[in-house]
Write an enzyme that holds these catalytic residues in place. Sequence first.
Site, short mmCIF file in Angstrom:
data_model
loop_
_atom_site.label_atom_id
_atom_site.label_comp_id
_atom_site.label_asym_id
_atom_site.label_seq_id
_atom_site.Cartn_x
_atom_site.Cartn_y
_atom_site.Cartn_z
N GLY A 60 6.50 1.28 0.05
CA GLY A 60 5.34 1.31 0.93
C GLY A 60 4.96 -0.11 1.31
O GLY A 60 5.17 -1.04 0.52
N GLN A 65 -0.35 -6.76 4.58
CA GLN A 65 0.59 -7.48 3.72
C GLN A 65 1.54 -8.36 4.51
O GLN A 65 2.24 -9.20 3.94
CB GLN A 65 1.42 -6.49 2.87
CG GLN A 65 0.62 -5.78 1.81
CD GLN A 65 1.51 -4.87 0.98
OE1 GLN A 65 1.76 -3.75 1.37
NE2 GLN A 65 2.00 -5.36 -0.15
N CYS A 105 3.53 -3.76 -6.56
CA CYS A 105 3.12 -4.10 -5.21
C CYS A 105 3.97 -5.27 -4.73
O CYS A 105 4.19 -6.22 -5.48
CB CYS A 105 1.64 -4.49 -5.21
SG CYS A 105 1.03 -5.00 -3.59
N LEU A 106 4.44 -5.19 -3.48
CA LEU A 106 5.29 -6.28 -2.97
C LEU A 106 4.54 -7.60 -2.89
O LEU A 106 5.15 -8.66 -2.84
CB LEU A 106 5.87 -5.90 -1.60
CG LEU A 106 6.87 -4.72 -1.62
CD1 LEU A 106 7.30 -4.36 -0.21
CD2 LEU A 106 8.08 -5.07 -2.48
N HIS A 147 -2.53 3.68 -2.84
CA HIS A 147 -2.28 2.24 -2.96
C HIS A 147 -2.36 1.57 -1.58
O HIS A 147 -3.01 0.53 -1.42
CB HIS A 147 -0.90 2.02 -3.59
CG HIS A 147 -0.51 0.58 -3.72
ND1 HIS A 147 -0.57 -0.11 -4.91
CD2 HIS A 147 -0.05 -0.32 -2.80
CE1 HIS A 147 -0.18 -1.36 -4.71
NE2 HIS A 147 0.15 -1.51 -3.45
N GLU A 148 -1.71 2.18 -0.58
CA GLU A 148 -1.70 1.56 0.76
C GLU A 148 -3.06 1.64 1.43
O GLU A 148 -3.46 0.71 2.13
CB GLU A 148 -0.62 2.19 1.64
CG GLU A 148 0.81 2.16 1.07
CD GLU A 148 1.28 0.77 0.64
OE1 GLU A 148 0.80 -0.23 1.19
OE2 GLU A 148 2.12 0.70 -0.28
N HIS A 151 -5.06 -1.27 0.39
CA HIS A 151 -4.73 -2.50 1.14
C HIS A 151 -5.54 -2.61 2.43
O HIS A 151 -5.97 -3.70 2.81
CB HIS A 151 -3.25 -2.52 1.51
CG HIS A 151 -2.35 -3.08 0.45
ND1 HIS A 151 -2.49 -4.37 -0.04
CD2 HIS A 151 -1.30 -2.55 -0.21
CE1 HIS A 151 -1.55 -4.59 -0.95
NE2 HIS A 151 -0.83 -3.50 -1.08
ZN ZN Z 1 0.71 -3.18 -2.38
#
Ligand code: ZN
Length: 183
Positions: A60, A65, A105-106, A147-148, A151
């Site tokens: 995701g 991000q 998380c990236l 999670h997204e 963000h």
């Molecule tokens: Zn993330």
Amino acid sequence: MVRMEPNAKIRQADLPSLEILRYPDPRLKEVCTPVDAVDESVRALVERMFELMFASRGVGLAAPQVGVSVRLFVASPTFEPSDRRVYINPRLTALEGAQEGDEGCLSFPNIYCKVKRANVATIVALGLDGAEFQETGEGLTARIFQHEMDHLDGRLLVDRMGTVAKLANRRLLHSLRDQFAAR
Ligand code: ZN
């Protein structure tokens, strides 16, 4: 007062140079604004986001991000290149049950921590065709949705960490802050 061009934030982005921002980049803390219209600029941004997400082995990725603070995220819960899901101006309409599992998380490379989430999540969003759709996800998919969505409101994995997780990841968090300061 001048009328802003639709999707000005997206049009201003230089797609080839976009990269995944890492904690504690302040752009990750911004509350995102809605996408004005599903047009060519959105499709191009989405394409670039999938490239970056798959290259980093993520399931995701949210627009903030990559430094574009609009309400949009992409996902591939199965990590199959053909499984490309796009959620524009999404909202969670129902959350049910509970799950607790490791979440990464990236924007926080190598950090994983236990986060409690609802086990089933229903989302309503616009697709790339501009039409509204509803999807109910369970387990990992529900976790990705939540999670997204975080963000898009500037809420990060570190904000979801309990005291124990923060302590366990103290060094990694510290080194991310050092790396950011040294850029
Ligand atoms: Zn993330």
